[in-house]
Design a protein around this motif. Structure first.
Motif, PDB file in Angstrom:
ATOM      1  N   GLY A   1       0.826  -1.198   0.000  1.00  0.00           N
ATOM      2  CA  GLY A   1       0.000   0.000   0.000  1.00  0.00           C
ATOM      3  C   GLY A   1       0.859   1.245   0.000  1.00  0.00           C
ATOM      4  O   GLY A   1       2.094   1.167  -0.023  1.00  0.00           O
ATOM      5  N   THR A   2       0.223   2.402  -0.004  1.00  0.00           N
ATOM      6  CA  THR A   2       0.934   3.683   0.045  1.00  0.00           C
ATOM      7  C   THR A   2       0.358   4.526   1.169  1.00  0.00           C
ATOM      8  O   THR A   2      -0.840   4.445   1.486  1.00  0.00           O
ATOM      9  N   ASP A   3       1.234   5.362   1.770  1.00  0.00           N
ATOM     10  CA  ASP A   3       0.777   6.253   2.831  1.00  0.00           C
ATOM     11  C   ASP A   3       0.387   7.609   2.250  1.00  0.00           C
ATOM     12  O   ASP A   3       0.337   7.794   1.024  1.00  0.00           O
ATOM     13  N   ALA A   4       0.137   8.571   3.123  1.00  0.00           N
ATOM     14  CA  ALA A   4      -0.311   9.891   2.684  1.00  0.00           C
ATOM     15  C   ALA A   4       0.735  10.613   1.850  1.00  0.00           C
ATOM     16  O   ALA A   4       0.407  11.485   1.042  1.00  0.00           O
ATOM     17  N   ASN A   5       1.992  10.264   2.030  1.00  0.00           N
ATOM     18  CA  ASN A   5       3.075  10.903   1.273  1.00  0.00           C
ATOM     19  C   ASN A   5       3.414  10.146  -0.016  1.00  0.00           C
ATOM     20  O   ASN A   5       4.381  10.485  -0.701  1.00  0.00           O
ATOM     21  N   GLY A   6       2.645   9.111  -0.321  1.00  0.00           N
ATOM     22  CA  GLY A   6       2.914   8.339  -1.525  1.00  0.00           C
ATOM     23  C   GLY A   6       4.022   7.318  -1.367  1.00  0.00           C
ATOM     24  O   GLY A   6       4.458   6.719  -2.361  1.00  0.00           O
ATOM     25  N   GLU A   7       4.504   7.085  -0.141  1.00  0.00           N
ATOM     26  CA  GLU A   7       5.558   6.102   0.112  1.00  0.00           C
ATOM     27  C   GLU A   7       4.942   4.709   0.231  1.00  0.00           C
ATOM     28  O   GLU A   7       3.872   4.526   0.820  1.00  0.00           O
ATOM     29  N   VAL A  49       3.405  -2.805  10.031  1.00  0.00           N
ATOM     30  CA  VAL A  49       3.653  -2.250   8.709  1.00  0.00           C
ATOM     31  C   VAL A  49       5.129  -1.901   8.575  1.00  0.00           C
ATOM     32  O   VAL A  49       5.730  -1.328   9.490  1.00  0.00           O
ATOM     33  N   VAL A  50       5.730  -2.249   7.427  1.00  0.00           N
ATOM     34  CA  VAL A  50       7.163  -2.018   7.192  1.00  0.00           C
ATOM     35  C   VAL A  50       7.314  -1.211   5.900  1.00  0.00           C
ATOM     36  O   VAL A  50       6.614  -1.464   4.912  1.00  0.00           O
ATOM     37  N   ARG A  51       8.233  -0.261   5.913  1.00  0.00           N
ATOM     38  CA  ARG A  51       8.498   0.563   4.726  1.00  0.00           C
ATOM     39  C   ARG A  51       9.036  -0.305   3.591  1.00  0.00           C
ATOM     40  O   ARG A  51       9.895  -1.166   3.791  1.00  0.00           O
ATOM     41  N   LEU A  52       8.542  -0.079   2.362  1.00  0.00           N
ATOM     42  CA  LEU A  52       8.968  -0.827   1.182  1.00  0.00           C
ATOM     43  C   LEU A  52       9.736   0.108   0.257  1.00  0.00           C
ATOM     44  O   LEU A  52       9.217   1.143  -0.165  1.00  0.00           O
ATOM     45  N   PHE A  53      10.981  -0.263  -0.061  1.00  0.00           N
ATOM     46  CA  PHE A  53      11.832   0.558  -0.918  1.00  0.00           C
ATOM     47  C   PHE A  53      11.865  -0.052  -2.319  1.00  0.00           C
ATOM     48  O   PHE A  53      12.140  -1.247  -2.488  1.00  0.00           O
ATOM     49  N   VAL A  54      11.595   0.771  -3.336  1.00  0.00           N
ATOM     50  CA  VAL A  54      11.651   0.355  -4.732  1.00  0.00           C
ATOM     51  C   VAL A  54      12.845   1.056  -5.360  1.00  0.00           C
ATOM     52  O   VAL A  54      12.878   2.281  -5.459  1.00  0.00           O
ATOM     53  N   VAL A  55      13.863   0.288  -5.771  1.00  0.00           N
ATOM     54  CA  VAL A  55      15.127   0.861  -6.245  1.00  0.00           C
ATOM     55  C   VAL A  55      15.427   0.374  -7.652  1.00  0.00           C
ATOM     56  O   VAL A  55      14.803  -0.560  -8.160  1.00  0.00           O
ATOM     57  N   GLY A  56      16.398   1.027  -8.288  1.00  0.00           N
ATOM     58  CA  GLY A  56      16.888   0.577  -9.583  1.00  0.00           C
ATOM     59  C   GLY A  56      15.907   0.712 -10.724  1.00  0.00           C
ATOM     60  O   GLY A  56      16.053   0.050 -11.757  1.00  0.00           O
ATOM     61  N   GLY A  57      14.874   1.553 -10.555  1.00  0.00           N
ATOM     62  CA  GLY A  57      13.897   1.697 -11.629  1.00  0.00           C
ATOM     63  C   GLY A  57      12.901   0.564 -11.705  1.00  0.00           C
ATOM     64  O   GLY A  57      12.200   0.416 -12.714  1.00  0.00           O
ATOM     65  N   ALA A  58      12.847  -0.263 -10.657  1.00  0.00           N
ATOM     66  CA  ALA A  58      11.898  -1.373 -10.647  1.00  0.00           C
ATOM     67  C   ALA A  58      10.474  -0.849 -10.521  1.00  0.00           C
ATOM     68  O   ALA A  58      10.238   0.268 -10.049  1.00  0.00           O
TER      69      ALA A  58
END
Length: 674
Positions: free
Chosen positions: A586-592, A601-610
């Motif tokens: 999902g995404t939070d209010a800041n679009g993260e 809930v754990v932060r999800l990082f999308v890297v490398g243009g994935a």
């Protein structure tokens, strides 16, 4: 300086006593290399199918399989050696086809290669299972994944200074003395039970009974009276045995038993253990010569990584402060003090990772003796500078380098007794290894007094003109045509280390496919960023000189692909890997992005243009890599898990590392904060 004969006899006696060739270092190298080769070959066949032929990938697979074959031969793992040799034949056939980059292989060729990979994988994994190792990462299917944290947590990691055995009773010491008088070898044993709550007692009871049929059981932890109360953890035993380690493994090979670890114990250390245990508590810190800390490999790796990063982060902060604004004298002084303290911490931690070169060279005495025995040749190994210390990762690479050089020297460089007599040489050849520190580098010299490299023959062969050649003894047919005197000279070393270069018409079980010297060159110059030179004297011998940087670091990383990038993350910060459930993103209010786990809930990082696949997609091959930094958690999205491997990190480029599996540099991501 060490004379080789005494070491050779000691090594042979040790091998006879244990019933197994090799040393703990080489067995550990085999475990590490075996896992890496399995992962690498799976990736190699996958790339053949998806991307076609790639020469760099072929050369990389050749080096890996050849190194595994060399270690298997030395450790008497004959089935693995034979399978690796057959697989090399397939790779050679593929190399001989001279395919262009990206060429597609037909279905039959792909199936033959896949079957060969499967065969080598099965016999290698079977031996790894006996040694207590389970597959760490399954790269073949997103539906079958591995819990990295769980795998690492199952390692028993014994030490001869285990506190459980430092207070032997007098009765137990009498048993030890009697066993040693019979010539038995003492071992520390460890294993785990998969379901300790329900199966702990019956399984441990069976294990102890099995052990008592093949060896003398001196002590167990828990002891026999406490077995019914066993609820989990590592089961340990101190035994004395005249049987082989394989027999001990067989005794422990019971259903629901895993992570078997066996370590031979030095006799003198064993007899002194009771003194260490009984006096340690009464001796003050200042009176002790040394202390030991109980750290898991994971925590030790994290400590080394953090001390390393702390030093460079403070240095970078100083550079930023000097560029941005003139820092005040107080700030400059504080930053300098912090840099000095961080440097001292870093040096102290790294010093604990140094091992003597002698531990690397020790197995080579036995290797020389065994190869001479099987070939009818005579050679003596002489070593100087073995007290020098190197970082553990460098030591492992040096061990692999020496395996190739010794095998090449005895198999090809050194002449038969009759040839040496005709040449006016002593029947016994001489192999010299010299190690010395030169400033910030370590210089390693390997020389023999054999044939040397026939430079003219190498030049003729490189120019495509068949001739009797002896590249360290490699023989081919001769004809009447030779290279003209005016032909430009070639780089002899650059030619003989070229992947696939060999003057042997038919490769033998030891060498002849043009892989050994290629592997040496690759290890020195690609893995360690060192230099390799050749001092050659045709008819009198050859000397390989390796200069290795002393500032390399050990780092175990998980290599993965995300978008268009290949990335490595320190394994000590990886808690788990798992296929992502797209419905939990999902995404939070800041679009993260975030990921809903069972406990929060754990932060999800999308890297490398994935990109995150559509949740309705039927083909989701996306993984999550769960990271833990201090008390914070985070998840990195990965398109593919490649491998977990040990890499050598260099100060010159701290954000890029070389992946042996991918055979290229990848980005290094170190999450300092999440």
């Amino acid at each position: 300086m060490h004379n080789g004969q005494e070491h050779i006899e000691n090594q042979k006696s040790a091998a006879d006593a244990t019933g197994q060739a090799g040393t703990p270092r080489l067995r550990r190298m085999f475990v590490q290399d075996g896992q890496n080769v399995i992962q690498m070959l799976e990736l190699f066949t996958q790339d053949l199918q998806e991307s076609g032929y790639r020469r760099a990938g072929l050369d990389n697979a050749f080096r890996a399989v050849h190194s595994l074959k060399s270690e298997a031969a030395f450790l008497d793992f004959h089935e693995i050696h034979d399978n690796a040799h057959e697989f090399e034949s397939l790779l050679q056939q593929l190399r001989d086809r001279n395919l262009h980059e990206g060429a597609a292989l037909d279905e039959e060729a792909l199936q033959i290669m896949a079957d060969a990979v499967g065969s080598l994988t099965r016999v290698t994994q079977a031996k790894l299972n006996v040694l207590g190792v389970t597959p760490e990462i399954d790269t073949s299917s997103p539906d079958r994944h591995s819990d990295l944290h769980d795998v690492r947590g199952r390692s028993a990691n014994l030490s001869v200074y285990d506190k459980a055995f430092q207070d032997l009773s007098e009765t137990e010491r009498d048993i030890v003395r009697e066993s040693l008088r019979r010539g038995d070898v003492p071992y520390l044993i460890a294993c785990r039970i998969s379901d300790p709550e329900h199966l702990g007692y019956p399984r441990l009871f069976l294990i102890i009974n099995n052990l008592e049929t093949v060896c003398t059981v001196i002590r167990t932890m828990p002891d026999f009276e406490s077995l019914e109360k066993y609820t989990g953890g590592v089961f340990k035993a101190l035994v004395a045995a005249s049987c082989s380690e394989e027999d001990l493994y067989d005794a422990l090979d019971v259903d629901q038993v895993h992570a078997i670890d066996i370590e031979a114990v030095d006799r003198d250390q064993l007899l002194n253990l009771h003194r260490q245990g009984s006096t340690e508590s009464s001796v003050s810190m200042a009176e002790r010569e040394s202390i030991s800390l109980d750290l898991s490999p994971r925590r030790y790796a994290a400590m080394s990584l953090y001390s390393d990063e702390l030093f460079f982060q403070i240095r970078e902060a100083m550079q930023i402060a000097n560029r941005a604004i003139p820092p005040s004298p107080e700030l400059r002084q504080a930053l300098r003090a912090a840099e000095t303290l961080a440097s001292r911490v870093n040096e102290t931690v790294l010093d604990t990772s140094l091992v003597p070169v002698s531990s690397v060279i020790e197995p080579m005495y036995q290797l020389v003796a065994e190869m001479c025995s099987s070939s009818g040749k005579h050679a003596r190994l002489n070593v100087t500078g073995e007290s020098e210390r190197v970082f553990l990762p460098v030591a492992d690479v040096i061990s692999e380098i020496l395996l190739h050089l010794v095998r090449n020297s005895v198999d090809h460089g050194i002449e038969s007794p009759s040839e040496r007599t005709q040449a006016g040489k002593s029947v016994e050849a001489r192999i010299d290894i010299q190690v010395q520190r030169r400033g910030e580098s370590l210089e390693l010299r390997f020389r023999d007094d054999g044939r040397g490299v026939d430079e003219q023959a190498v030049q003729d062969l490189a120019a495509g003109q068949p001739r009797s050649a002896s590249e360290h003894g490699f023989e081919v047919e001769i004809d009447e045509h030779t290279a003209p005197p005016s032909a430009p000279r070639i780089d002899v070393l650059g030619t003989i280390v070229r992947p696939g270069f060999s003057t042997v018409p038919e490769p033998g079980p030891v060498s002849g496919r043009g892989v050994g010297l290629d592997a040496v060159h690759h290890a020195v110059e690609t893995l360690l960023s060192g230099t390799l030179t050749l001092n050659n004297s045709p008819g009198h011998g050859a000397e390989f000189v390796m200069v290795l940087p002393a500032s390399t670091r050990l780092l175990t990383v998980l290599v993965f692909e995300s978008g268009e990038k290949s990335i490595a993350v320190p394994s000590c910060q990886v808690s788990d890997t798992f296929p992502l459930d797209l419905g939990r993103i999902g995404t939070d209010a800041n679009g993260e992005y975030f990921y809903r786990m069972s406990d929060g809930v754990v932060r999800l990082f999308v890297v490398g243009g994935a990109t995150i696949p559509d949740s309705a997609s039927e083909t989701n091959h996306t993984y999550g890599i769960l990271l833990q930094v201090a008390d914070r958690m985070g998840i990195i999205l990965a398109d593919r898990l490649v491998s977990e491997e040990v890499i050598v990190r260099h100060d010159a480029d701290r954000r890029r590392v070389y992946s042996k599996t991918l055979d290229r540099d990848v980005d290094l991501f170190i999450p300092v904060r999440i």
